[in-house]
Design a protein around this motif. Structure first.
Motif, short mmCIF file in Angstrom:
data_model
loop_
_atom_site.label_atom_id
_atom_site.label_comp_id
_atom_site.label_asym_id
_atom_site.label_seq_id
_atom_site.Cartn_x
_atom_site.Cartn_y
_atom_site.Cartn_z
N ALA A 137 -4.86 85.64 -9.09
CA ALA A 137 -5.41 85.41 -7.75
C ALA A 137 -6.48 86.42 -7.36
N GLY A 138 -7.26 86.89 -8.29
CA GLY A 138 -8.33 87.82 -7.92
C GLY A 138 -8.37 89.02 -8.83
N SER A 139 -9.27 89.93 -8.57
CA SER A 139 -9.49 91.03 -9.50
C SER A 139 -9.37 92.41 -8.88
N GLY A 140 -8.86 92.51 -7.68
CA GLY A 140 -8.70 93.83 -7.07
C GLY A 140 -7.57 94.61 -7.72
N LYS A 141 -7.57 95.91 -7.52
CA LYS A 141 -6.57 96.75 -8.16
C LYS A 141 -6.06 97.78 -7.15
N ASN B 149 -6.64 96.63 -16.21
CA ASN B 149 -7.14 95.31 -16.56
C ASN B 149 -6.46 94.25 -15.70
N ASP B 150 -7.13 93.11 -15.51
CA ASP B 150 -6.55 92.04 -14.69
C ASP B 150 -5.28 91.47 -15.31
N THR B 151 -5.10 91.68 -16.61
CA THR B 151 -3.89 91.18 -17.28
C THR B 151 -2.79 92.22 -17.32
N ASP B 152 -2.95 93.34 -16.62
CA ASP B 152 -1.90 94.36 -16.54
C ASP B 152 -0.87 93.93 -15.50
N TYR B 153 0.22 93.34 -15.96
CA TYR B 153 1.31 92.96 -15.07
C TYR B 153 2.62 93.01 -15.84
N PHE B 154 3.73 92.85 -15.12
CA PHE B 154 5.06 92.93 -15.72
C PHE B 154 5.80 91.60 -15.52
N THR B 155 6.71 91.31 -16.45
CA THR B 155 7.70 90.25 -16.26
C THR B 155 9.08 90.88 -16.21
N VAL B 156 10.07 90.12 -15.74
CA VAL B 156 11.44 90.63 -15.63
C VAL B 156 12.37 89.66 -16.35
N PRO B 157 12.50 89.80 -17.67
CA PRO B 157 13.32 88.85 -18.44
C PRO B 157 14.77 88.78 -17.99
N GLY B 158 15.32 89.90 -17.50
CA GLY B 158 16.73 89.93 -17.12
C GLY B 158 17.08 89.02 -15.96
N LEU B 159 16.09 88.65 -15.14
CA LEU B 159 16.36 87.77 -14.00
C LEU B 159 16.16 86.30 -14.33
N ASN C 109 3.07 93.12 -19.82
CA ASN C 109 2.36 92.04 -20.47
C ASN C 109 1.68 92.58 -21.72
N PRO C 110 1.68 91.83 -22.82
CA PRO C 110 1.02 92.31 -24.05
C PRO C 110 -0.42 92.73 -23.77
#
Length: 264
Positions: free
Chosen positions: A167-171, A37-47, A247-248
């Motif tokens: 920034a777009g929908s490619g995977k 999904n386009d919302t499949d991403y990660f954050t890095v809270p430790g930084l 990401n949730p």
């Protein structure tokens, strides 16, 4: 002192993560990340809250297929506490390259990558020396070098990894995603590329994050590593516990559809 008869053996110090070093396992491409999904991403809270390094390197592997290249899709984004941002995005189909954009409205764009094979992408950024470089597939002789512009150091306020939605929908398929707080050398770049076979980081000093995308694990995201903030996430192999938080909504159960980790 050790004796030669084995009755007084020498006690050796433990090896592994320590003194800002990580002991890497034997290298081998296995699984990788391909957001469904386009919302499949990660954050890095430790930084978040740590100062943006004035020198840093971004390194990753990707296998671009024409059908999976969207328009200007994002791959790395940071926003500092003053609101300044920098980000990496892949260019639209046909251009076959990545660009890294910096806070001073400047950018560096790679030479073309090769479709349907594994490509090794490296960006080095030096705000002190006012230079940025982009290297594809270990070809340091053909590195693109530009002036990066002025930057006033500030803490990270947000970091996103592999965020397509902005920034777009490619995977694209991505693996071995590493961020350093220093400029890695040409020798390291060539070694890490390893004639296209890949390699562990040849020198682990300065690694801030290192994600292999092998499996989601239950990890401790707390500052003190006291098991007070457990979440399912992606392990950081740098030794600094900067684990990546999905990401949730991202599927983290391999038994469910749309699981984003796949074999190469």
């Amino acid at each position: 002192m050790a004796s030669r008869n084995g009755l007084n053996p020498k006690i050796r110090g433990s090896k592994g993560v320590g003194f800002n070093r990580a002991l890497p396992a034997p290298f081998g491409f296995d699984k990788s990340f391909k957001g469904v999904n386009d919302t499949d991403y990660f954050t890095v809270p430790g930084l978040v809250g740590q100062l943006v390094p004035m020198t840093f390197t971004l390194e990753f592997w990707t296998k671009p297929a024409l059908a999976n290249i969207g328009a200007y899709q994002g791959y790395f984004l940071w926003v500092d506490s003053s609101g300044k941002s920098a980000y990496v995005q892949i260019r639209p189909p046909g251009e076959n390259c990545f660009s890294f954009f910096f806070p001073a409205n400047t950018n560096v764009t790679t030479t073309q990558f090769v479709l349907d094979v594994w490509n090794h992408i490296v960006f080095t950024v030096d705000f002190v020396a006012n230079r940025a470089k982009a290297i594809v597939n270990g070809n340091v002789a053909s590195a693109i070098s530009v002036s990066v512009g002025a930057y006033t150091q500030a803490p990270f306020n947000e970091i996103r990894l592999l965020d397509r939605n902005s920034a777009g929908s490619g995977k694209l398929v991505v693996d071995e995603f590493r961020v350093y707080n220093r400029i890695i050398s040409d020798v390291e770049i060539v070694s890490n590329y390893n004639i296209g076979l890949g390699n562990n980081a040849s020198i682990t000093e300065g690694l801030l994050t290192w994600y292999k995308f092998e499996a989601f694990e239950n990890l401790d995201f707390s500052l003190l590593q006291d098991n007070s903030e457990m979440h399912v996430g992606m392990r950081d192999y740098s030794g600094h516990n900067n684990h990546a938080l999905p990401n949730p909504g991202m599927v983290t159960n391999p038994a469910l559809p749309n699981y984003p980790l796949n074999y190469f």
